[in-house]
Design a protein around this motif. Structure first.
Motif, PDB file in Angstrom:
ATOM      1  N   GLU A  85      20.393  -7.607  32.969  1.00  0.00           N
ATOM      2  CA  GLU A  85      19.149  -7.904  32.275  1.00  0.00           C
ATOM      3  C   GLU A  85      18.353  -6.617  32.382  1.00  0.00           C
ATOM      4  N   SER A  86      17.867  -6.089  31.243  1.00  0.00           N
ATOM      5  CA  SER A  86      17.379  -4.703  31.260  1.00  0.00           C
ATOM      6  C   SER A  86      15.920  -4.522  30.862  1.00  0.00           C
ATOM      7  N   HIS A  87      15.219  -5.601  30.492  1.00  0.00           N
ATOM      8  CA  HIS A  87      13.876  -5.370  29.954  1.00  0.00           C
ATOM      9  C   HIS A  87      12.782  -5.752  30.957  1.00  0.00           C
ATOM     10  N   VAL A  88      11.985  -4.746  31.346  1.00  0.00           N
ATOM     11  CA  VAL A  88      10.964  -4.934  32.384  1.00  0.00           C
ATOM     12  C   VAL A  88      10.024  -6.100  32.049  1.00  0.00           C
ATOM     13  N   ASP A  89       9.564  -6.189  30.802  1.00  0.00           N
ATOM     14  CA  ASP A  89       8.618  -7.264  30.440  1.00  0.00           C
ATOM     15  C   ASP A  89       9.232  -8.643  30.673  1.00  0.00           C
ATOM     16  N   ARG A  90      10.517  -8.789  30.319  1.00  0.00           N
ATOM     17  CA  ARG A  90      11.172 -10.087  30.546  1.00  0.00           C
ATOM     18  C   ARG A  90      11.298 -10.360  32.042  1.00  0.00           C
ATOM     19  N   SER A  91      11.472  -9.299  32.854  1.00  0.00           N
ATOM     20  CA  SER A  91      11.602  -9.512  34.311  1.00  0.00           C
ATOM     21  C   SER A  91      10.283  -9.968  34.906  1.00  0.00           C
ATOM     22  N   ILE A  92       9.179  -9.611  34.245  1.00  0.00           N
ATOM     23  CA  ILE A  92       7.866 -10.040  34.742  1.00  0.00           C
ATOM     24  C   ILE A  92       7.673 -11.531  34.420  1.00  0.00           C
ATOM     25  N   SER A  93       8.135 -11.979  33.242  1.00  0.00           N
ATOM     26  CA  SER A  93       7.967 -13.415  32.943  1.00  0.00           C
ATOM     27  C   SER A  93       9.030 -14.282  33.611  1.00  0.00           C
ATOM     28  N   ASP A  94      10.256 -13.751  33.859  1.00  0.00           N
ATOM     29  CA  ASP A  94      11.290 -14.586  34.487  1.00  0.00           C
ATOM     30  C   ASP A  94      12.204 -13.734  35.374  1.00  0.00           C
ATOM     31  N   PRO A  95      11.776 -13.480  36.612  1.00  0.00           N
ATOM     32  CA  PRO A  95      12.586 -12.610  37.496  1.00  0.00           C
ATOM     33  C   PRO A  95      13.949 -13.196  37.856  1.00  0.00           C
ATOM     34  N   SER A  96      14.102 -14.520  37.825  1.00  0.00           N
ATOM     35  CA  SER A  96      15.335 -15.127  38.363  1.00  0.00           C
ATOM     36  C   SER A  96      16.595 -14.643  37.651  1.00  0.00           C
ATOM     37  N   ALA A  97      16.537 -14.558  36.328  1.00  0.00           N
ATOM     38  CA  ALA A  97      17.717 -14.118  35.583  1.00  0.00           C
ATOM     39  C   ALA A  97      18.130 -12.712  36.025  1.00  0.00           C
ATOM     40  N   PHE A  98      17.144 -11.918  36.457  1.00  0.00           N
ATOM     41  CA  PHE A  98      17.428 -10.537  36.879  1.00  0.00           C
ATOM     42  C   PHE A  98      18.126 -10.523  38.238  1.00  0.00           C
ATOM     43  N   VAL A  99      17.713 -11.458  39.113  1.00  0.00           N
ATOM     44  CA  VAL A  99      18.389 -11.563  40.418  1.00  0.00           C
ATOM     45  C   VAL A  99      19.831 -12.014  40.199  1.00  0.00           C
ATOM     46  N   THR A 285      -3.355  -5.102  26.264  1.00  0.00           N
ATOM     47  CA  THR A 285      -3.480  -5.190  27.728  1.00  0.00           C
ATOM     48  C   THR A 285      -2.261  -4.573  28.399  1.00  0.00           C
ATOM     49  N   ASP A 286      -2.514  -3.758  29.401  1.00  0.00           N
ATOM     50  CA  ASP A 286      -1.422  -3.019  30.055  1.00  0.00           C
ATOM     51  C   ASP A 286      -0.443  -3.976  30.735  1.00  0.00           C
ATOM     52  N   ARG A 287       0.807  -3.529  30.835  1.00  0.00           N
ATOM     53  CA  ARG A 287       1.843  -4.255  31.578  1.00  0.00           C
ATOM     54  C   ARG A 287       1.442  -4.309  33.054  1.00  0.00           C
ATOM     55  N   ALA A 288       1.625  -5.474  33.693  1.00  0.00           N
ATOM     56  CA  ALA A 288       1.298  -5.602  35.126  1.00  0.00           C
ATOM     57  C   ALA A 288       2.144  -4.626  35.937  1.00  0.00           C
ATOM     58  N   GLY A 289       1.500  -3.914  36.875  1.00  0.00           N
ATOM     59  CA  GLY A 289       2.231  -2.994  37.768  1.00  0.00           C
ATOM     60  C   GLY A 289       2.911  -1.849  37.028  1.00  0.00           C
ATOM     61  N   HIS A 290       2.343  -1.428  35.893  1.00  0.00           N
ATOM     62  CA  HIS A 290       2.983  -0.420  35.037  1.00  0.00           C
ATOM     63  C   HIS A 290       3.046   0.938  35.751  1.00  0.00           C
ATOM     64  N   ASP A 291       4.266   1.427  36.031  1.00  0.00           N
ATOM     65  CA  ASP A 291       4.421   2.725  36.700  1.00  0.00           C
ATOM     66  C   ASP A 291       3.886   3.832  35.796  1.00  0.00           C
ATOM     67  N   LEU A 292       3.097   4.760  36.401  1.00  0.00           N
ATOM     68  CA  LEU A 292       2.462   5.802  35.576  1.00  0.00           C
ATOM     69  C   LEU A 292       3.465   6.812  35.015  1.00  0.00           C
ATOM     70  N   TYR A 343       8.573 -12.136  20.644  1.00  0.00           N
ATOM     71  CA  TYR A 343       7.549 -11.163  20.244  1.00  0.00           C
ATOM     72  C   TYR A 343       6.167 -11.815  20.238  1.00  0.00           C
ATOM     73  N   LYS A 344       6.107 -13.031  19.684  1.00  0.00           N
ATOM     74  CA  LYS A 344       4.810 -13.739  19.595  1.00  0.00           C
ATOM     75  C   LYS A 344       4.259 -14.016  20.990  1.00  0.00           C
ATOM     76  N   GLN A 345       5.150 -14.436  21.886  1.00  0.00           N
ATOM     77  CA  GLN A 345       4.760 -14.756  23.257  1.00  0.00           C
ATOM     78  C   GLN A 345       4.282 -13.492  23.990  1.00  0.00           C
ATOM     79  N   GLN A 346       5.007 -12.388  23.801  1.00  0.00           N
ATOM     80  CA  GLN A 346       4.732 -11.155  24.539  1.00  0.00           C
ATOM     81  C   GLN A 346       3.416 -10.513  24.107  1.00  0.00           C
TER      82      GLN A 346
END
Ligand code: NAD
Length: 349
Positions: A85-99, A285-292, A343-346
């Motif tokens: 699973e490769s998309h940071v935004d999706r990992s913020i909404s659902d981390p479990s699939a990434f684990v 609105t910025d991504r939560a915890g967005h690395d600079l 896209y609509k949700q994000q």
């Protein structure tokens, strides 16, 4: 090491790696193992699907029994592991699939390699393709080297850091012949349009707003995907067991400068007045915890294996835009259905 399982071969980078290995090494047997999630697309490999040295197997790396059986039946010489699973935004909404995929899936592959290759680890290779995001964020100065401590911030980078640690641990503990590479942001053809560059190309094409996080000041180092695939080929064949390589383009851009360059190219290609695409830029609105800032020192790869990026960012971006404009059907197919809901949700605000 001629029979290779490439995991995630139907995805963006994986499809470039599969194509490169299938066409460069006709005497190899290349197996593309992919679950075909929303990000996997066999259309990415249409041009090579009939080659005699290529095979596709649909399967989930989270299914340990399936992975064990696959290793027993196929007896691969090596594995190049990209499935994730490769998309940071999706990992913020659902981390479990990434684990599940990035950590458990990787451990399942390591276990299968450990059991099936026992007694002959030196003749087999386990290559994990990873990201520079495991190193965390940089300030205005400095570069990530292979010695930089891990400091992941997003659920995505935490899951990739964890899988890197497991891969190294299986090398250190059991003697598996492992290599890891950590690469910066890729761009190029077949890139799924949830990511910045293809998303912006798609939105400009359809005269839709281009969402930019925060003030667009985050800095990323961009590498043309075919240069990444070439680095992976070199590292798979030439790197010493247990080694790590950073891969990057020495090509840092703030998001907003990158989008302005892209807008200029799109205006030219679409015969629109210069400046019209840039009017679509919309700050969100910025991504939560967005690395600079991420920036990679890839001098070890250049020194040891003679790799350098083959084209400039301006050339690569032109080629990328050309590909997306010439492959409108590919883009329409992947941006229908599920993508629209995502896209609509994000970008709902
Ligand atoms: P992608 O999302 O485009 O493709 C991932 C592929 O993995 C898809 O084909 C998907 O179907 C497959 N997959 C997902 N879960 C699976 C599962 N459980 N079992 C089997 N297959 C599964 O990703 P990408 O951008 O091509 O990235 C590939 C790899 O490179 C990832 O490991 C990623 O962490 C790493 N990476 C990506 C970048 C980048 O800029 N995209 C940079 C550095 C490293």
């Amino acid at each position: 090491m001629k029979k290779i399982i490439i995991t995630g071969g139907a995805g963006f980078i994986g499809s470039h790696v599969v194509r490169r290995m299938v066409t460069t090494y006709p005497d190899y047997e290349i197996i593309n193992l992919d679950k075909l999630t929303y990000a996997g697309n066999l259309e990415n490999l249409k041009d090579i699907e009939d080659k005699a040295n290529y095979r596709f197997i649909k399967g989930d790396i989270v299914d340990a029994d399936f992975i064990d059986r696959l290793f027993e039946e196929e007896k691969p010489d090596g594995i190049i592991h990209l499935a994730a699973e490769s998309h940071v935004d999706r990992s913020i909404s659902d981390p479990s699939a990434f684990v599940m995929t990035n950590v458990i899936g990787t451990v399942n592959l390591l276990n299968a390699a450990r059991n099936n290759w026992e007694g002959a680890y030196d003749q087999h290779r386990f290559y994990h393709v990873s990201t520079d995001e495991v190193y965390g964020a940089l300030g205005a100065e400095g570069l990530f080297t292979e010695e930089t401590s891990y400091d992941p911030h997003s659920p995505y980078s935490a899951s990739k850091a964890s899988s890197d640690h497991f891969v190294r641990a299986y090398g250190d503990t059991y003697g598996l012949n492992i290599v890891i590479s950590n690469c910066s942001n890729n761009y190029g053809s077949h890139h799924f349009p949830e990511k910045l560059i293809p998303l912006a190309i798609n939105n400009i094409k359809h005269n839709q707003p281009i969402p930019i996080y925060g003030k667009g000041e985050n800095v990323r180092d961009w590498l043309w995907v075919e240069d990444h695939a070439r680095a992976i080929d070199l590292i798979y064949h030439k790197a010493a067991g247990g080694s790590t390589y950073n891969i990057g383009g020495h090509n840092e851009w703030t998001n907003i400068d990158l989008i302005h360059l892209l807008c200029e190219i799109m205006d030219r290609k679409l015969n629109r007045p210069q400046g019209s695409s840039a009017e679509l830029i919309t700050y969100v609105t910025d991504r939560a915890g967005h690395d600079l800032r991420y920036a990679i020192d890839s001098s070890k790869l250049q020194k040891d294996l003679g790799w350098t990026p083959s084209i400039t960012f301006e050339e690569g971006l032109e080629k990328t835009v050309d590909w997306f404009l010439e492959n409108g059907e590919w883009l329409e197919n992947v941006t229908s259905g599920q993508y629209l809901e995502y896209y609509k949700q994000q970008y709902k605000d």
